[in-house]
Motif scaffolding. Structure first.
Motif, PDB file in Angstrom:
ATOM      1  N   ARG A 211     -53.046  -5.862  -5.006  1.00 13.19           N
ATOM      2  CA  ARG A 211     -54.006  -5.900  -6.095  1.00 13.19           C
ATOM      3  C   ARG A 211     -55.325  -5.282  -5.633  1.00 13.19           C
ATOM      4  NH1 ARG A 211     -51.305 -10.852  -6.463  1.00 13.19           N
ATOM      5  NH2 ARG A 211     -50.280 -11.220  -8.478  1.00 13.19           N
ATOM      6  N   TYR A 212     -56.204  -5.019  -6.566  1.00 12.80           N
ATOM      7  CA  TYR A 212     -57.475  -4.377  -6.238  1.00 12.80           C
ATOM      8  C   TYR A 212     -58.251  -5.190  -5.204  1.00 12.80           C
ATOM      9  CZ  TYR A 212     -62.340  -2.905  -6.771  1.00 12.80           C
ATOM     10  OH  TYR A 212     -63.630  -2.499  -6.523  1.00 12.80           O
ATOM     11  N   GLY A 213     -58.398  -6.476  -5.429  1.00 14.05           N
ATOM     12  CA  GLY A 213     -59.132  -7.315  -4.478  1.00 14.05           C
ATOM     13  C   GLY A 213     -58.485  -7.353  -3.117  1.00 14.05           C
ATOM     14  N   GLU A 214     -57.155  -7.340  -3.082  1.00 15.66           N
ATOM     15  CA  GLU A 214     -56.436  -7.390  -1.804  1.00 15.66           C
ATOM     16  C   GLU A 214     -56.646  -6.113  -1.007  1.00 15.66           C
ATOM     17  OE1 GLU A 214     -52.713 -10.330  -3.015  1.00 15.66           O
ATOM     18  OE2 GLU A 214     -52.498  -8.153  -3.211  1.00 15.66           O
ATOM     19  N   ILE A 215     -56.644  -4.970  -1.697  1.00 13.84           N
ATOM     20  CA  ILE A 215     -56.822  -3.710  -0.965  1.00 13.84           C
ATOM     21  C   ILE A 215     -58.230  -3.627  -0.376  1.00 13.84           C
ATOM     22  CG2 ILE A 215     -57.702  -2.176  -2.787  1.00 13.84           C
ATOM     23  CD1 ILE A 215     -54.861  -1.276  -0.382  1.00 13.84           C
ATOM     24  N   ILE A 216     -59.222  -4.165  -1.082  1.00  8.79           N
ATOM     25  CA  ILE A 216     -60.591  -4.141  -0.558  1.00  8.79           C
ATOM     26  C   ILE A 216     -60.709  -5.050   0.658  1.00  8.79           C
ATOM     27  CG2 ILE A 216     -63.009  -4.625  -1.042  1.00  8.79           C
ATOM     28  CD1 ILE A 216     -61.822  -2.143  -2.454  1.00  8.79           C
ATOM     29  N   TRP A 217     -60.127  -6.236   0.586  1.00  8.03           N
ATOM     30  CA  TRP A 217     -60.181  -7.133   1.744  1.00  8.03           C
ATOM     31  C   TRP A 217     -59.354  -6.584   2.906  1.00  8.03           C
ATOM     32  CZ3 TRP A 217     -63.506 -10.660   3.018  1.00  8.03           C
ATOM     33  CH2 TRP A 217     -64.253 -11.294   2.015  1.00  8.03           C
ATOM     34  N   TYR A 218     -58.262  -5.894   2.603  1.00  7.22           N
ATOM     35  CA  TYR A 218     -57.489  -5.220   3.655  1.00  7.22           C
ATOM     36  C   TYR A 218     -58.387  -4.238   4.403  1.00  7.22           C
ATOM     37  CZ  TYR A 218     -54.129  -2.056   5.877  1.00  7.22           C
ATOM     38  OH  TYR A 218     -53.447  -1.276   6.789  1.00  7.22           O
ATOM     39  N   LEU A 219     -59.149  -3.437   3.653  1.00  8.80           N
ATOM     40  CA  LEU A 219     -60.029  -2.441   4.263  1.00  8.80           C
ATOM     41  C   LEU A 219     -61.146  -3.104   5.070  1.00  8.80           C
ATOM     42  CD1 LEU A 219     -60.266   0.062   1.277  1.00  8.80           C
ATOM     43  CD2 LEU A 219     -59.113   0.449   3.470  1.00  8.80           C
ATOM     44  N   ILE A 220     -61.621  -4.258   4.615  1.00 14.44           N
ATOM     45  CA  ILE A 220     -62.663  -4.984   5.356  1.00 14.44           C
ATOM     46  C   ILE A 220     -62.140  -5.394   6.727  1.00 14.44           C
ATOM     47  CG2 ILE A 220     -63.975  -7.145   5.449  1.00 14.44           C
ATOM     48  CD1 ILE A 220     -64.322  -6.904   2.406  1.00 14.44           C
ATOM     49  N   PHE A 221     -60.941  -5.953   6.762  1.00 12.29           N
ATOM     50  CA  PHE A 221     -60.349  -6.354   8.043  1.00 12.29           C
ATOM     51  C   PHE A 221     -60.055  -5.138   8.918  1.00 12.29           C
ATOM     52  CE2 PHE A 221     -59.510 -10.329   5.789  1.00 12.29           C
ATOM     53  CZ  PHE A 221     -59.784 -11.259   6.772  1.00 12.29           C
TER      54      PHE A 221
ATOM     55  N   ILE B 155     -54.028 -10.442   4.768  1.00 17.27           N
ATOM     56  CA  ILE B 155     -53.958 -10.365   3.304  1.00 17.27           C
ATOM     57  C   ILE B 155     -52.638 -10.884   2.758  1.00 17.27           C
ATOM     58  CG2 ILE B 155     -54.150  -8.815   1.316  1.00 17.27           C
ATOM     59  CD1 ILE B 155     -56.707  -9.210   3.027  1.00 17.27           C
ATOM     60  N   HIS B 156     -51.550 -10.480   3.371  1.00 14.63           N
ATOM     61  CA  HIS B 156     -50.211 -10.884   2.924  1.00 14.63           C
ATOM     62  C   HIS B 156     -49.520 -11.648   4.055  1.00 14.63           C
ATOM     63  CE1 HIS B 156     -49.908  -7.487  -0.321  1.00 14.63           C
ATOM     64  NE2 HIS B 156     -50.654  -8.504  -0.699  1.00 14.63           N
ATOM     65  N   TYR B 157     -49.978 -12.842   4.323  1.00 12.48           N
ATOM     66  CA  TYR B 157     -49.417 -13.629   5.420  1.00 12.48           C
ATOM     67  C   TYR B 157     -47.976 -14.001   5.110  1.00 12.48           C
ATOM     68  CZ  TYR B 157     -48.507 -17.512   8.586  1.00 12.48           C
ATOM     69  OH  TYR B 157     -47.946 -18.348   9.517  1.00 12.48           O
ATOM     70  N   ASP B 158     -47.106 -13.708   6.056  1.00 13.08           N
ATOM     71  CA  ASP B 158     -45.681 -14.041   5.910  1.00 13.08           C
ATOM     72  C   ASP B 158     -45.190 -14.564   7.256  1.00 13.08           C
ATOM     73  OD1 ASP B 158     -42.985 -14.276   5.496  1.00 13.08           O
ATOM     74  OD2 ASP B 158     -42.642 -12.184   4.944  1.00 13.08           O
ATOM     75  N   PRO B 159     -44.951 -15.885   7.349  1.00 10.05           N
ATOM     76  CA  PRO B 159     -44.517 -16.441   8.643  1.00 10.05           C
ATOM     77  C   PRO B 159     -43.196 -15.839   9.116  1.00 10.05           C
ATOM     78  CG  PRO B 159     -44.247 -18.054   6.878  1.00 10.05           C
ATOM     79  CD  PRO B 159     -45.039 -16.923   6.311  1.00 10.05           C
ATOM     80  N   GLY B 160     -42.396 -15.320   8.175  1.00  6.88           N
ATOM     81  CA  GLY B 160     -41.117 -14.736   8.554  1.00  6.88           C
ATOM     82  C   GLY B 160     -41.253 -13.436   9.324  1.00  6.88           C
ATOM     83  N   THR B 161     -42.338 -12.699   9.078  1.00 10.76           N
ATOM     84  CA  THR B 161     -42.545 -11.413   9.768  1.00 10.76           C
ATOM     85  C   THR B 161     -43.564 -11.507  10.897  1.00 10.76           C
ATOM     86  OG1 THR B 161     -44.260 -10.760   8.181  1.00 10.76           O
ATOM     87  CG2 THR B 161     -41.985 -10.141   7.664  1.00 10.76           C
TER      88      THR B 161
END
Length: 281
Positions: A76-86, A240-246
């Motif tokens: 999503r838009y907010g997720e991509i911005i926070w991805y770029l921040i990190f 942003i997309h935490y997945d304990p499986g990966t």
């Protein structure tokens, strides 16, 4: 046994291991204290991060508006911005190691470093990690303020914990690659060109400017076989997309690369020191 690169001994007793760990811990502690005294300088330098992120915010605002979709490649838009921040926080946190190593080789300071009862590669590793972690914290605070103003609070959940685990491997791999390039100063006059090319590879195929999900399938497949994704993409995506499986899989890939690159760094270091001794440096 003679110390070369990372110290190796035939037999290491628990007491000697504890002593070595205490030495490196002391170096890390001193580095942290030294850089904490200049946090304000880091904050001022991090203001450039706001300029970069502001440009990205404008670009992605237009992109999502033009596409007319709520999500692009699962972001999503907010997720991509926070991805770029990190991602930007990680990149800008990396110290200019090549400048330090170049200066030590040119001035002969490297000979003084070699006389210390510490591994040269290990000494610079703990110093690098101490400075990088402080820079990262400052960058996240500065970048996070912009994110809160523009997007609002991120819903990361366990992403913070996952990011904390992954980013240690990110900086470790980044250190070994940068150290390998920097040690080329034993043979080259300047290593800035090598560092420049490496930085641009992180920006593009490392996942700093774009998550790998947005890459063409063929390019993404190639990137998955390279270590660059383990430095930026793994950490930013985990936040942003935490997945304990990966998460465990990412960490396993990271530390396999760290082991291979660490051996490469030590091999280059040993060749460089041998050349230094032969030439009477």
């Amino acid at each position: 046994m003679r110390r070369k690169g990372w110290t190796v001994s035939a037999v290491l007793s628990p007491s000697s291991l504890a002593l070595k760990a205490a030495k490196y811990a002391a170096v890390g502690s001193i580095t942290l204290r030294n850089h904490l005294a200049y946090v304000l300088d880091f904050v001022i330098r991090s203001l450039f991060l706001i300029v970069i992120l502001f440009i990205f915010v404008q670009l992605w605002t237009v992109t999502y508006a033009g596409v007319g979709e709520e999500q692009i490649a699962g972001y999503r838009y907010g997720e991509i911005i926070w991805y770029l921040i990190f991602a930007e926080a990680i990149i800008m946190a990396s110290p200019k190691l090549n400048v330090t190593i170049e200066e030590e080789v040119k001035t002969g300071t490297v000979a003084y470093r070699l006389s210390r009862p510490l591994s040269y590669v290990g000494y610079h590793y703990v110093s690098y990690m101490g400075e990088a972690l402080i820079r990262l914290a400052v960058n996240l605070v500065v970048g996070g303020m912009l994110g809160l103003l523009v997007i609002g609070s991120p819903q990361l959940g366990w992403g913070w914990a996952g990011f904390g685990l992954i980013v240690i491997g990110s900086f470790t791999i980044n250190y070994f690659i940068r150290m390998s390039l920097s040690l080329c100063a034993f043979w080259l006059e300047e290593t800035q060109g090598l560092a420049f090319v490496y930085d641009k590879m992180l920006f593009t195929i490392g996942g700093m400017m774009l998550p790998l999900e947005l890459f063409p399938d063929v390019l993404r497949t190639v990137c998955e076989w390279l270590p660059f994704q383990t430095i930026v993409y793994f950490a930013a995506k985990t936040a942003i997309h935490y997945d304990p499986g990966t998460l465990l899989g990412m960490m396993a890939v990271q530390w396999l690369w760290a082991a291979a690159l660490g051996l490469l760094t030590i091999a280059i270091y040993r060749r460089g020191v041998k050349k230094l001794h032969v030439n009477g440096g």
